[in-house]
Design a protein around this motif. Sequence first.
Motif, PDB file in Angstrom:
ATOM      1  N   VAL A 151      -0.548  36.199  -1.529  1.00 30.93           N
ATOM      2  CA  VAL A 151       0.210  35.382  -0.578  1.00 30.93           C
ATOM      3  C   VAL A 151      -0.494  34.041  -0.377  1.00 30.93           C
ATOM      4  O   VAL A 151       0.150  32.983  -0.374  1.00 30.93           O
ATOM      5  N   LEU A 152      -1.808  34.084  -0.228  1.00 28.30           N
ATOM      6  CA  LEU A 152      -2.565  32.842  -0.032  1.00 28.30           C
ATOM      7  C   LEU A 152      -2.499  31.944  -1.263  1.00 28.30           C
ATOM      8  O   LEU A 152      -2.361  30.723  -1.141  1.00 28.30           O
ATOM      9  N   ARG A 153      -2.588  32.543  -2.450  1.00 30.25           N
ATOM     10  CA  ARG A 153      -2.508  31.748  -3.677  1.00 30.25           C
ATOM     11  C   ARG A 153      -1.125  31.120  -3.830  1.00 30.25           C
ATOM     12  O   ARG A 153      -1.006  29.964  -4.249  1.00 30.25           O
ATOM     13  N   ALA A 154      -0.076  31.860  -3.459  1.00 27.79           N
ATOM     14  CA  ALA A 154       1.282  31.301  -3.540  1.00 27.79           C
ATOM     15  C   ALA A 154       1.427  30.120  -2.578  1.00 27.79           C
ATOM     16  O   ALA A 154       2.085  29.127  -2.910  1.00 27.79           O
ATOM     17  N   ARG A 155       0.816  30.219  -1.410  1.00 22.26           N
ATOM     18  CA  ARG A 155       0.877  29.112  -0.440  1.00 22.26           C
ATOM     19  C   ARG A 155       0.111  27.901  -0.947  1.00 22.26           C
ATOM     20  O   ARG A 155       0.558  26.770  -0.824  1.00 22.26           O
ATOM     21  N   ARG A 156      -1.048  28.153  -1.538  1.00 22.09           N
ATOM     22  CA  ARG A 156      -1.922  27.074  -1.981  1.00 22.09           C
ATOM     23  C   ARG A 156      -1.459  26.415  -3.279  1.00 22.09           C
ATOM     24  O   ARG A 156      -1.451  25.194  -3.393  1.00 22.09           O
ATOM     25  N   VAL A 157      -1.040  27.230  -4.254  1.00 23.10           N
ATOM     26  CA  VAL A 157      -0.752  26.721  -5.581  1.00 23.10           C
ATOM     27  C   VAL A 157       0.742  26.494  -5.802  1.00 23.10           C
ATOM     28  O   VAL A 157       1.143  25.489  -6.389  1.00 23.10           O
ATOM     29  N   GLY A 158       1.567  27.437  -5.345  1.00 24.17           N
ATOM     30  CA  GLY A 158       3.009  27.330  -5.582  1.00 24.17           C
ATOM     31  C   GLY A 158       3.348  27.648  -7.025  1.00 24.17           C
ATOM     32  O   GLY A 158       2.572  28.269  -7.742  1.00 24.17           O
ATOM     33  N   GLY A 159       4.506  27.229  -7.476  1.00 23.85           N
ATOM     34  CA  GLY A 159       4.908  27.394  -8.871  1.00 23.85           C
ATOM     35  C   GLY A 159       4.959  28.845  -9.311  1.00 23.85           C
ATOM     36  O   GLY A 159       5.654  29.678  -8.726  1.00 23.85           O
ATOM     37  N   GLN A 160       4.192  29.152 -10.364  1.00 19.76           N
ATOM     38  CA  GLN A 160       4.176  30.505 -10.926  1.00 19.76           C
ATOM     39  C   GLN A 160       3.628  31.522  -9.922  1.00 19.76           C
ATOM     40  O   GLN A 160       4.099  32.653  -9.865  1.00 19.76           O
ATOM     41  N   ALA A 161       2.641  31.124  -9.140  1.00 19.12           N
ATOM     42  CA  ALA A 161       2.082  32.025  -8.138  1.00 19.12           C
ATOM     43  C   ALA A 161       3.143  32.402  -7.104  1.00 19.12           C
ATOM     44  O   ALA A 161       3.210  33.550  -6.649  1.00 19.12           O
ATOM     45  N   GLU A 162       3.984  31.451  -6.739  1.00 18.47           N
ATOM     46  CA  GLU A 162       5.086  31.704  -5.799  1.00 18.47           C
ATOM     47  C   GLU A 162       6.098  32.668  -6.419  1.00 18.47           C
ATOM     48  O   GLU A 162       6.580  33.597  -5.752  1.00 18.47           O
ATOM     49  N   ASP A 163       6.416  32.460  -7.691  1.00 15.80           N
ATOM     50  CA  ASP A 163       7.340  33.361  -8.390  1.00 15.80           C
ATOM     51  C   ASP A 163       6.757  34.767  -8.493  1.00 15.80           C
ATOM     52  O   ASP A 163       7.477  35.765  -8.329  1.00 15.80           O
ATOM     53  N   ASP A 164       5.454  34.859  -8.763  1.00 16.37           N
ATOM     54  CA  ASP A 164       4.797  36.165  -8.843  1.00 16.37           C
ATOM     55  C   ASP A 164       4.861  36.885  -7.501  1.00 16.37           C
ATOM     56  O   ASP A 164       5.127  38.091  -7.450  1.00 16.37           O
TER      57      ASP A 164
ATOM     58  N   SER B  20      17.075  37.782   2.527  1.00 12.07           N
ATOM     59  CA  SER B  20      16.796  37.247   1.181  1.00 12.07           C
ATOM     60  C   SER B  20      15.685  36.205   1.226  1.00 12.07           C
ATOM     61  O   SER B  20      15.816  35.092   0.705  1.00 12.07           O
ATOM     62  N   CYS B  21      14.589  36.563   1.861  1.00 13.94           N
ATOM     63  CA  CYS B  21      13.474  35.629   2.046  1.00 13.94           C
ATOM     64  C   CYS B  21      12.795  35.273   0.726  1.00 13.94           C
ATOM     65  O   CYS B  21      12.515  36.146  -0.093  1.00 13.94           O
ATOM     66  N   VAL B  22      12.539  33.999   0.546  1.00 18.61           N
ATOM     67  CA  VAL B  22      11.712  33.489  -0.551  1.00 18.61           C
ATOM     68  C   VAL B  22      10.932  32.290  -0.016  1.00 18.61           C
ATOM     69  O   VAL B  22      11.284  31.706   0.999  1.00 18.61           O
ATOM     70  N   GLY B  23       9.864  31.943  -0.704  1.00 18.62           N
ATOM     71  CA  GLY B  23       9.101  30.751  -0.321  1.00 18.62           C
ATOM     72  C   GLY B  23       8.405  30.894   1.020  1.00 18.62           C
ATOM     73  O   GLY B  23       7.842  31.938   1.337  1.00 18.62           O
ATOM     74  N   GLU B  24       8.454  29.831   1.795  1.00 14.73           N
ATOM     75  CA  GLU B  24       7.773  29.796   3.085  1.00 14.73           C
ATOM     76  C   GLU B  24       8.274  30.864   4.062  1.00 14.73           C
ATOM     77  O   GLU B  24       7.458  31.501   4.737  1.00 14.73           O
TER      78      GLU B  24
END
Length: 174
Positions: free
Chosen positions: A44-57, A131-135
Motif C-alpha cells: 500500500v505504501l509503495r503504491a502511494r509513493r510510486v504509483g503506476g505498476q505498483a498501484e496496479d499491483d 469499486s474502490c481504486v487508487g486513493e
Amino acid sequence: MDLSQTVFELIDMRSFSNLWYWIALAVAWSSASHWVLGVPWDTVLRARRVGGQAEDDLTDLVRININRILYIADVSGTWLILLGFFVHTLLIGLGFFYGVEFAQAVFLLMGPMSLVGAMSVVTARKIRAESCVGEPLRRRLGRHRFWVQLLGMFSIFVSSLWGMYQNFLVSPLG
C-alpha cells in the motif's frame, strides 16, 4: 522426584506467566496490522509513493483477496459463525466459569481476532460495492488498518491486565 515434575517446576506451564504466550500475542497483532485484507502494508505504501505498476499491483492484490474473503463468507459464513460461537462459548465457559487459565488466554487472543475477521468482511464488501481504486482504496485500507491497530492495542491492554491479575492470584502475596 520424577522427570515430569522437574520439568513442570522448571518451566511454568501457566499461560499468562509464560513468555511464549506474550510472544504469540505480539506476533498475532503485528501480523494482523501488517496484512490488511491479506495485502502487505508495504505494498500500500509503495503504491502511494510510486504509483503506476505498483498501484496496479495493489488493485489486483486487493481484488483477488476480497474475492477470496467474500467467497468464503458467502459459501461458508453461516457455518463459520456457528463454529466460532461454539468455540467462543466453550472457551468462555472453561476459562471464566471453571477457571482454566489456558482457555482464558486463548479467548483473549481469539476473541478480538474474530472481530478482525468480521471487520475484514465488512471492509471487503465496502470496497467491492464502491469499486474502490487508487486513493480511495488506499484510504479505505488505511482506515481498516487503523481500527485493527486500535483493537489490537485495547486487546493487548486487557490481556495484560487480566494476566497480571491471574499472576497476582497465584503469587504468595495473592
